[in-house]
Design an enzyme around this catalytic site. Structure first.
Site, PDB file in Angstrom:
ATOM      1  N   ASP A  49       0.810  -1.216   0.000  1.00  9.79           N
ATOM      2  CA  ASP A  49       0.000   0.000   0.000  1.00  9.79           C
ATOM      3  C   ASP A  49       0.846   1.270   0.000  1.00  9.79           C
ATOM      4  O   ASP A  49       0.454   2.283  -0.584  1.00  9.79           O
ATOM      5  CB  ASP A  49      -0.921  -0.009   1.226  1.00  9.79           C
ATOM      6  CG  ASP A  49      -2.224   0.735   0.985  1.00  9.79           C
ATOM      7  OD1 ASP A  49      -2.531   1.053  -0.174  1.00  9.79           O
ATOM      8  OD2 ASP A  49      -2.953   0.991   1.969  1.00  9.79           O
ATOM      9  N   ALA A  89      -2.070  10.105   8.524  1.00  8.70           N
ATOM     10  CA  ALA A  89      -1.313  10.442   7.317  1.00  8.70           C
ATOM     11  C   ALA A  89      -0.984   9.167   6.557  1.00  8.70           C
ATOM     12  O   ALA A  89      -1.178   8.059   7.058  1.00  8.70           O
ATOM     13  CB  ALA A  89      -0.036  11.188   7.688  1.00  8.70           C
ATOM     14  N   LYS A  97      -2.382   6.846  17.740  1.00  6.09           N
ATOM     15  CA  LYS A  97      -3.554   7.635  18.104  1.00  6.09           C
ATOM     16  C   LYS A  97      -4.557   6.825  18.934  1.00  6.09           C
ATOM     17  O   LYS A  97      -5.116   7.331  19.911  1.00  6.09           O
ATOM     18  CB  LYS A  97      -4.223   8.200  16.848  1.00  6.09           C
ATOM     19  CG  LYS A  97      -3.349   9.222  16.126  1.00  6.09           C
ATOM     20  CD  LYS A  97      -4.084   9.909  15.006  1.00  6.09           C
ATOM     21  CE  LYS A  97      -3.164  10.865  14.249  1.00  6.09           C
ATOM     22  NZ  LYS A  97      -2.518  11.883  15.097  1.00  6.09           N
ATOM     23  N   ALA A 146      -1.368  23.153   6.207  1.00  4.23           N
ATOM     24  CA  ALA A 146      -2.590  23.762   5.669  1.00  4.23           C
ATOM     25  C   ALA A 146      -3.821  22.947   6.052  1.00  4.23           C
ATOM     26  O   ALA A 146      -4.835  23.501   6.494  1.00  4.23           O
ATOM     27  CB  ALA A 146      -2.483  23.897   4.152  1.00  4.23           C
ATOM     28  N   SER A 147      -3.727  21.626   5.917  1.00  6.22           N
ATOM     29  CA  SER A 147      -4.851  20.766   6.298  1.00  6.22           C
ATOM     30  C   SER A 147      -5.087  20.830   7.798  1.00  6.22           C
ATOM     31  O   SER A 147      -6.238  20.835   8.261  1.00  6.22           O
ATOM     32  CB  SER A 147      -4.581  19.323   5.872  1.00  6.22           C
ATOM     33  OG  SER A 147      -4.469  19.220   4.469  1.00  6.22           O
ATOM     34  N   LEU A 187     -16.069  23.318  19.772  1.00  4.97           N
ATOM     35  CA  LEU A 187     -14.901  23.617  20.606  1.00  4.97           C
ATOM     36  C   LEU A 187     -14.189  22.337  21.048  1.00  4.97           C
ATOM     37  O   LEU A 187     -13.934  22.102  22.220  1.00  4.97           O
ATOM     38  CB  LEU A 187     -15.306  24.455  21.824  1.00  4.97           C
ATOM     39  CG  LEU A 187     -14.214  25.360  22.405  1.00  4.97           C
ATOM     40  CD1 LEU A 187     -13.777  26.396  21.397  1.00  4.97           C
ATOM     41  CD2 LEU A 187     -14.707  26.033  23.673  1.00  4.97           C
ATOM     42  N   CYS A 196       8.098  12.918   8.613  1.00  6.33           N
ATOM     43  CA  CYS A 196       7.847  14.322   8.959  1.00  6.33           C
ATOM     44  C   CYS A 196       9.004  14.955   9.714  1.00  6.33           C
ATOM     45  O   CYS A 196       9.215  16.166   9.633  1.00  6.33           O
ATOM     46  CB  CYS A 196       6.559  14.437   9.765  1.00  6.33           C
ATOM     47  SG  CYS A 196       6.505  13.391  11.230  1.00  6.33           S
TER      48      CYS A 196
END
Length: 490
Positions: free
Chosen positions: A93, A151, A162, A232-233, A246, A286
Site C-alpha cells: 500500500d 497520514a 492515536k 494547511a490541512s 470547541l 515528517c
C-alpha cells in the site's frame, strides 16, 4: 498480488457498506497496479459511526482498568503474531521496503499499544486537603468519542499511536486513514475486535479528507480530534473543530528540520545520521533533517562521505530483503517532489547526485525518484524553506555557532532538530536554543513509546506518546467534600 476485494467501512465490530455510494482506488506505487477499490464514508456513515462509538464507549469505560489492559495486551500479541502479514500489506500500500515495514511499522506501533496498556491502572486522580473538615479529590474521566485522522506515510503505526492512548483512557475512537494508504487500519480494527474490544470502540472510516475528515471534525458528537498531516490541512481541521463544538485537538504537522554538524564531529557519524535523516522511508518522514548545516571548511569532505553512502542505497524489488529504498507513496506525490527538484536547480542549487526519476527495468511503472542531494544551497531557496517530503537533502554551510543557531531557527516549522558534536557542553547549549519539539544529539529519528513527540510553531499542538498524551485523552473533574455543617450567609 491479485487485486483485493472491495474494501468496506468497519463500524460496530464488523464490515459494512458505505451509504455514500462513492469509492476510490488504492495503488501499489512500486508498479502502478490497483490494489483495491475502497468505499468512501459519507455524512450518514459518520453519524452511524458516532452512534456506534457512543454505545461502545459506555461499555468500555465501565470496565475495570485491568480488564481494559488485558484486552489491549491481547491486541499487542496478535499484532506481533501477524507482523509479517501486516508488513507485506503495508509494503504493497505504501511502497516502503519490506525490510523496513517488517522491522519498524508494526513493531513500533505494537510497542506503543503495550506501553499504554501498562499505564491504564496508573491513571489516577488526586486528593487535596483544604482544612480539617473538607477536602477535594479529582477524577480523570474519558472524553467520550474522539477522532483520529492519519497520514499516508506510517498508516498502521499512526493508527496505533492515536488509538492506544485514546482507548487506554476509556474513550472510543473513529479513525480515518489517509485515502492513499487505507488498508492496514482496517486490519487493525479486525485485530481490536478479535482481542475483545467492545463493538464500536474502534471504528474505521476510509474516505477523502475533504469530505469524510471534514464531517468528523464538524460532528458535535466528537470530543477531540488528533490529526497528522500537512500544516494547511491541520489549520482547516483545527478551525472546523473549534467552530463546531470547541473540540480539543492534537496536531502533528510538517517540518523542515535542521541537522547541524559541528567541526569537532566525527564526519562518518555525521554522514550516517544525515543519510538516515533524509533517505529512510524514501524521505517520507515528517521529522526528516533536510536542512543539513556543515562548517564551510568541512563541506567538501562531508559531501564525499554522503556520495559514498548514496552508492550503498539499494532500490528495487520492495520485497527483496536487501532493498532499503522504495518508491514514493503515489504518482501525484512523485510529481510534486520532482517539481521541487526542478525548482532547486532553477534557483541555483547544485545537484550533487540524483535529481530525476529512477529508470530501467522495475522502475518505469512505479513512482520512483532517485535519492537527491543538493549543495551550495541558500536559506532563501524554495527547497530549503518548504517541506518536500521526499528523498531530497539540502547541504548548507556556516561559519559560527551563533550564526547556525539563528539560521536553523529561521523557519515557520519547529518539529525536530539535531546536532552532531563531540562536545557535551556544546551539545546541550545548542539544543536548548533550537526551536523544535523533538531533538536528537548524535543520533536521529528514534521515537520510543516513552518519548513525547510533537512540534513547536506551525509544526503542531500537543504531543503523541509518553504519559502526558494519555492524560490529554482525559478531562479532570474536581469534587469538594465538606464534612462540617454548611454555612450560608442567608
Amino acid at each position: 498480488m491479485s487485486r483485493m476485494a472491495e474494501q468496506q467501512l468497519y463500524i460496530h465490530g464488523g464490515y459494512t457498506s458505505a451509504t455514500s455510494g462513492r469509492t476510490f482506488e488504492t495503488i501499489n506505487p512500486a508498479n502502478g497496479n490497483v490494489l483495491a477499490t475502497v468505499q468512501a464514508a459519507g455524512r450518514e456513515d459518520v453519524d452511524r459511526a458516532v452512534k456506534s462509538a457512543q454505545q461502545g464507549q459506555k461499555i468500555w469505560a465501565a470496565m475495570t482498568a485491568m480488564e481494559r489492559s488485558r484486552i489491549l495486551r491481547r491486541a499487542v500479541d496478535i499484532l506481533r503474531e501477524r507482523n509479517d502479514e501486516l508488513a507485506k500489506l503495508e509494503t504493497l500500500d505504501t511502497g516502503k521496503a519490506y525490510s523496513e515495514t517488517s522491522t519498524v511499522d508494526i513493531v513500533t506501533g505494537a510497542d506503543v499499544l503495550e506501553y499504554y496498556a501498562g499505564l491504564i491502572p496508573a491513571l489516577e486522580g488526586s486528593q487535596i486537603p483544604l482544612r480539617e473538615t473538607s477536602f477535594v479529590y479529582t477524577r480523570r474521566e474519558p472524553l467520550g468519542v474522539v477522532a483520529g485522522i492519519g497520514a499516508w506515510n506510517y498508516p498502521i503505526q499512526i493508527a496505533l499511536w492515536k488509538s492506544a492512548p485514546a482507548l487506554a483512557a476509556g474513550n472510543a475512537m473513529i479513525f480515518k486513514p489517509s485515502e492513499v494508504t487505507p488498508l492496514t487500519a482496517l486490519k487493525l480494527a479486525e485485530i481490536y475486535s478479535e482481542a475483545g474490544l467492545p463493538d464500536g470502540v474502534f471504528n474505521v472510516l476510509p474516505g477523502v479528507g475533504a469530505e469524510t475528515g471534514q464531517y468528523l471534525t464538524e460532528h458535535p458528537g466528537i470530543a477531540k480530534v488528533s490529526f497528522t498531516g500537512g500544516v494547511a490541512s491541520g489549520k482547516k481541521v483545527m478551525a472546523n473543530s473549534a467552530a463546531s463544538s470547541l473540540k480539543e485537538v492534537t496536531m502533528e504537522l510538517g517540518g523542515k528540520s535542521p541537522l547541524i554538524v559541528f567541526d569537532d564531529a566525527d564526519l562518518d557519524l555525521a554522514a550516517d545520521i544525515a543519510m538516515m535523516a533524509n533517505f529512510f522511508s524514501s524521505g517520507q518522514v515528517c521529522t526528516n533533517g533536510t536542512r543539513v548545516f556543515v562548517p564551510a571548511k568541512c563541506k567538501a569532505a562531508f559531501e564525499q562521505k554522503i556520495l559514498a553512502r548514496v552508492e550503498r542505497i539499494r532500490a528495487g524489488d520492495v520485497f527483496d530483503p536487501q532493498t532499503n529504498f522504495g518508491p514514493l507513496v503515489s504518482f501525484p506525490h512523485r510529481d510534486n517532489v520532482l517539481r521541487y527538484i526542478a525548482k532547486g536547480q532553477e534557483e541555483g542549487a547544485r545537484v550533487l547526485c540524483g535529481g530525476d526519476v529512477l529508470k530501467g527495468d522495475g522502475f518505469d511503472n512505479g513512482a520512483w525518484v532517485a535519492p537527491t542531494v543538493f549543495t551550495d544551497c541558500r536559506d532563501d531557496m524554495t527547497i530549503v524553506r518548504e517541506e518536500i517530503f521526499g528523498p531530497v537533502m539540502s547541504i548548507l554551510t556556516y561559519e559560527t555557532e551563533d550564526e547556525v543557531i539563528r539560521r536553523a531557527n529561521d523557519t515557520d516549522y519547529g518539529l525536530a532538530a539535531g546536532i552532531v558534536t563531540a562536545d557535551l557542553n556544546r551539545a546541550h547549549r545548542v539544543i536548548h536554543q533550537l526551536e523544535a519539539g523533538i531533538c536528537w544529539i548524535n543520533t536521529w529519528g528514534e521515537s520510543p513509546a516513552e518519548m513525547p513527540v510533537g512540534g513547536y510553531k506551525h509544526s503542531g499542538i500537543g504531543r503523541e506518546n509518553g504519559v502526558m498524551t494519555l492524560q490529554s485523552y482525559t478531562q479532570v473533574k474536581s469534587i469538594q467534600v465538606e464534612m462540617a455543617k454548611f454555612q450560608s450567609i442567608f
